[in-house]
Design a protein around this motif. Structure first.
Motif, short mmCIF file in Angstrom:
data_model
loop_
_atom_site.label_atom_id
_atom_site.label_comp_id
_atom_site.label_asym_id
_atom_site.label_seq_id
_atom_site.Cartn_x
_atom_site.Cartn_y
_atom_site.Cartn_z
N GLN A 171 -10.08 0.81 33.51
CA GLN A 171 -10.02 1.58 34.75
C GLN A 171 -10.51 2.98 34.46
N LEU A 172 -11.57 3.34 35.04
CA LEU A 172 -12.15 4.65 34.77
C LEU A 172 -11.78 5.60 35.91
N ALA B 195 -11.26 8.65 38.06
CA ALA B 195 -12.02 9.88 38.27
C ALA B 195 -13.39 9.84 37.60
N ALA B 196 -13.81 8.65 37.28
CA ALA B 196 -15.13 8.54 36.63
C ALA B 196 -16.22 8.62 37.68
N PHE C 207 -19.51 7.08 38.53
CA PHE C 207 -20.39 5.98 38.15
C PHE C 207 -21.78 6.30 38.67
N THR D 4 -21.32 4.26 31.64
CA THR D 4 -20.70 5.02 32.74
C THR D 4 -20.47 6.43 32.23
N GLU E 207 -17.94 9.63 32.52
CA GLU E 207 -16.60 10.05 32.94
C GLU E 207 -16.49 11.56 32.81
N ASN E 208 -15.79 12.15 33.73
CA ASN E 208 -15.46 13.58 33.66
C ASN E 208 -16.69 14.46 33.46
N ARG F 21 -18.65 12.62 29.62
CA ARG F 21 -18.23 11.63 28.62
C ARG F 21 -18.94 10.30 28.89
N VAL G 61 -19.62 6.56 28.27
CA VAL G 61 -18.96 5.37 27.71
C VAL G 61 -19.98 4.23 27.68
N ALA H 45 -17.82 5.88 22.96
CA ALA H 45 -17.87 7.03 23.86
C ALA H 45 -18.40 8.23 23.12
N ASP I 43 -18.99 12.53 23.93
CA ASP I 43 -19.00 13.71 24.80
C ASP I 43 -20.36 14.37 24.69
#
Lengths: 396, 499
Positions: free
Chosen positions: B9-10, B12-13, B15, B233, B235-236, B239, B241, B295, B297
């Motif tokens: 479950q991502l 606040a990601a 996409f 994907t 994230e934030n 990041r 992934v 992942a 950053d």
């Protein structure tokens, strides 16, 4: 027994029969075809052992030469026989031949020639298959099956030729031809059973699929031989000859030094790896002959049901426990040859670990296969009987 | 069967885009180029991989010195069962025309991580080395028309022949010699012919179906070894992934991304290359998450579409390159580059104006020493680069970069070729370490340009760096050459047109 040779025969027939009986020697074309069959049998066993032990080969290996010699010899011998019968008006076989496409010759000669063409056709097909899909290190591939069909054609044609000659002969000559017929039948069964050898490894012997495969492949030839021959132990004799030939390969091939020339190598191999110990078909064959001697007056289907069922049950009864023995340390010697693993078999393989492989997903599937095996034994026995009866009628 | 990883479950990601495509295998560069020492002998090895497996690999070995008399070559598994029982090796004598050149071929019998072990015999005794090779089927070959036509005619002959034999046999085989067939025989013949037609057609149908099944199974094996898709994907905001997904559904069951092994200190080497002109490139090293995902950053980078290549080596020593594209937004608050991470930005790919000299910001130049002749595809080449200071003198401050004198990435203009190459060649260092471990004289079998991990070189590295490689196909290529000087990773870029 199903059919008898008519007592009243035309003059020409009597002449032909007299000629055959007086000759007392097996005709050259039958010898050629027999030599062709033996050549292919040795070639195939040698080639399989080669691939299990050495791996790398070329077109010119001795094993390949024997296989192709088989096709060439059968093709040339039967081609010459057909041409000479067609164009020599005085050919002794002219009246005892069939006609096809304007040519004349014994039926077996046409079948052998067909087998030779199939074998030749398989060579470029197999070569292309290797270049397109890689070298297929297995027996069952489409080009290999075409090759097997060709070899089967030659073996079947030889059988038919021997049967036709035998059916026209009497006395000692007929007995000699019957032995030839048994010998030819051995190699027909080697095809029908041998083609499935990847599925009849000992690891499968406690699954019902193994018995199903065997019932589709073995009883048909055994019944055929029993019905084409007057010998009350025909099935036993032919199966004993088959077992003896198989044992010869099991015991002779390991005498030849060999080492892998391909990798990866998983097994330490120092000699040609022979085939597995023969299946105990001799036991159901004896049972088959014994039962047959008491069912002679029954209807065809009643005979087939009894013989097929007894064949299946007796085979199951001996092969199942024998599989336990083959898995045991007691079998790991030169007699039973159960430690002769091909170089490419990983040590994690069930074969090497001596564990049975479940070929059925459930007990229901197991019993379904058992039922199919029983049905196959009966039907294939009936087909073999019809085949044998047809073989008894062959005169050309 | 448990899946290799699940979609987490991502929260606040963001996409953005997952637009991955499978390119040709590994990636478009299946042949292996290797340079290393077999005991006292320095060898250059080229392994031309077969199109099909099992198939024949062509092996070319060139000895740097003239004191090698014979070469022995043997293929084996890289790890596990089969890696300790070699088949009988092939003995190869030197070429009559070139006594330092040895050519042979070996059968590669299975797909997966294999090795070709080479033993050199000469005046200085015996030495051996091992070259890991990634063995996999690349394609099937169509049947030539002439062969297809010939086989069709033979099939026709066999089909018509079988039917005719059945008919003739039923008509005449049971007749006494001299007897002519009657109406019953003719009727039986027609029935036999009809039955034969049905049987033969049935046999042909079964054969055709079987062939299709075999072909499908082979295609599955080809698909299994195609480069897995890099599904990504963001994230934030920064990041990235990455998850791997093979073309074949069994890929994720058999290849455990949670158990990939370090390849010169990193589990994954991630390359982001700006599309379409390769004007920017990042070489990063993501960390592994649970269930085989990775992942990273991202550092600050401009918005745009990027081609992604991610190199990993599985536990058996087989190299995989994950392939995909991603549309990234502007990354402002990125993680500063640190450690072995590096980046480059500059001009777009232009082979017509490409130069053999690349100038770094401080005036240092990297010069590609290449012959004036046009570059040819499928030719093993010994790439040499000299690092000079602004005065034209060889620099004396080169340091190992991830244990190597240099790293190079070859990328074709259409991204159908990607190769990550080191001084020892195109083999992954992780696979090479597995191969070396199986040698009796592992210490003596040193790959070229490799600085052992954990050791400090006694002095600066030579200013000349190089590696063996061959362009797999014609086209325009960009070569990213990466070195390390005074703690700083530097990237030189060279464009090449290959015929």
């Amino acid at each position: 027994m199903a059919n008898t040779i008519p007592l009243a025969q035309p003059l020409s027939v009597q002449k032909a029969v007299q000629t055959s009986t007086a000759t007392m020697s097996i005709p050259w074309y039958i010898w050629c075809c027999m030599f062709s069959v033996v050549s292919s049998v040795i070639g195939i066993e040698w080639d399989i052992a080669w691939h299990k032990s050495i791996g790398r080969d070329s077109f010119w290996t001795p094993a390949h030469m024997l296989i192709y010699l088989s096709g060439v010899l059968a093709g040339i011998a039967c081609g010459y026989l057909i041409l000479s019968t067609t164009f020599q008006k005085t050919s002794p076989l002219r009246d005892a031949s069939i006609s096809m496409w304007g040519f004349r010759g014994p039926l077996g000669a046409f079948i052998c020639a067909w087998g030779g063409v199939a074998m030749i056709a398989s060579a470029p097909f197999d070569n292309w298959w290797h270049s397109s899909y890689g070298l297929d290190v297995k027996i069952l591939s489409p080009p290999h099956v075409l090759l097997a069909l060709g070899m089967t054609g030659i073996r079947f044609g030889t059988l038919v030729m021997a049967a036709a000659e035998m059916n026209r002969a009497h006395g000692l000559y007929r007995e000699r031809l019957e032995r030839v017929l048994f010998f030819a039948a051995v190699f027909v069964m080697a095809m029908t059973v041998g083609i499935f050898q990847e599925d009849t490894n000992r690891v499968f012997m406690h699954g019902s699929r193994f018995y199903m495969i065997m019932m589709f492949s073995a009883p048909v030839v055994i019944a055929m031989v029993a019905w084409v021959s007057d010998n009350r132990w025909a099935a036993t004799i032919m199966t004993a000859m088959s077992t003896a030939v198989h044992l010869a390969f099991v015991w002779i091939l390991p005498l030849v030094p060999a080492e892998p020339k391909l990798g990866p190598v998983y097994q330490h191999v120092t000699h040609l790896v022979p085939p597995d110990f023969p299946l105990l078909l001799i036991v159901p064959a004896v049972v088959f002959d014994l039962v047959r001697q008491h069912t002679g007056l029954w209807s065809r289907w009643a005979q087939a049901a009894t013989l097929g069922a007894s064949f299946f049950v007796s085979f199951l009864a001996v092969q199942w426990p024998f599989a336990n023995f083959l898995m045991s340390p007691a079998s790991r010697n030169w007699v039973f040859a159960t430690t002769n693993y091909p170089y490419a078999i990983p040590p994690t393989s069930p074969w090497v670990r001596n564990v049975f492989v479940a070929t059925e997903h459930s007990s229901a599937q197991f019993w379904v296969y058992i039922a199919i095996a029983l049905g196959a034994a009966i039907v294939m026995t009936r087909i073999g009987m019809a085949w044998g009866e047809w073989m008894r009628r062959i005169r050309r | 069967m448990r899946r290799a990883f699940r979609w987490p479950q991502l929260a606040a990601a963001v996409f953005l885009l997952v637009a991955a495509e499978a390119l040709s295998a590994h990636v478009g560069s299946p042949d292996v180029y290797y340079e290393g020492d077999a005991g006292p002998y320095h060898l250059f090895v080229t392994v031309r991989m077969p199109q099909v497996i099992p198939g024949v690999a062509e092996i070319n070995v060139r000895a740097q010195s003239g004191d090698v008399h014979t070469i022995q070559i043997v293929p084996m598994r890289l790890t596990g069962p089969g890696s300790n029982l070699p088949p009988t090796p092939d003995r190869v004598a030197a070429s009559k025309d070139d006594p330092q050149f040895f050519a042979s071929s070996v059968w590669l019998m299975e797909s997966g991580a294999l090795q070709v072990r080479i033993t050199a015999d000469g005046t200085k005794g015996t030495g051996e080395l091992s070259v890991p090779v990634a063995s996999f089927a690349q394609r099937t070959l169509p049947m030539p028309k002439s062969l297809g036509g010939g086989l069709f005619l033979l099939m026709l002959l066999l089909v018509v022949g079988a039917i005719s034999i059945a008919a003739a046999g039923a008509r005449e085989a049971s007749l006494e010699p001299g007897q002519t067939p009657g109406p019953a025989n003719l009727r039986r013949s027609r029935i036999a012919m009809a039955v034969a037609v049905v049987l033969v057609l049935g046999l042909l149908y079964v054969g055709k179906t079987w062939w299709a099944i075999e072909d499908s199974g082979y295609q599955q094996r080809i698909n299994f070894y195609k480069p897995p898709r890099a599904e990504m994907t963001l994230e934030n905001g920064n990041r990235l992934v990455i998850k791997a997904r093979g073309d074949d559904p069994r890929w994720s069951q058999r290849i455990n991304m949670g158990r990939v092994i370090p390849d010169h200190n990193h589990l994954m080497h991630l390359f982001l290359i700006a599309l379409p002109g390769m004007e920017r490139m990042w070489h990063l090293h993501p960390e592994r998450l649970e269930e085989g995902a990775f992942a990273e950053d991202l550092p600050a980078m401009p918005a745009g579409q990027y081609q992604v290549f991610a190199d990993v080596v599985d536990e058996r020593g087989f190299p995989w390159t994950l392939v995909g594209t991603i549309e990234l937004p502007q990354v402002n608050d990125g993680k500063p580059l640190a450690g072995d991470d590096s980046s480059w930005s500059g001009a777009t790919l232009a082979t017509t104006t490409g130069s053999d000299t690349f100038q770094l910001p401080d005036g240092t130049r990297i010069v590609w020493e290449r012959a004036s002749a046009p570059l040819k595809s499928n030719v093993a080449m010994d790439f040499k680069f000299i690092v000079e200071d602004k005065d034209g003198n060889p620099v004396r401050d080169l340091e190992p970069y991830m244990g190597m004198a240099c790293h190079a990435e070859f990328v074709r203009s259409d991204f159908t070729v990607f190769a990550h190459v080191h001084p020892s060649g195109s083999v992954p260092m992780a696979s090479l370490e597995l191969a070396q471990a199986g040698l009796m004289t592992a210490a003596a079998a040193m790959p070229a340009g490799m600085v052992m991990n954990g050791t400090t070189p006694s002095g600066p590295l030579p200013a000349v760096v190089g590696f063996p490689y061959g362009f797999p196909q014609p086209g325009d290529y960009r070569i990213f050459l990466q070195i390390k000087r005074a703690g700083q990773v530097e990237t030189g870029v060279f464009d090449a047109q290959v015929e």
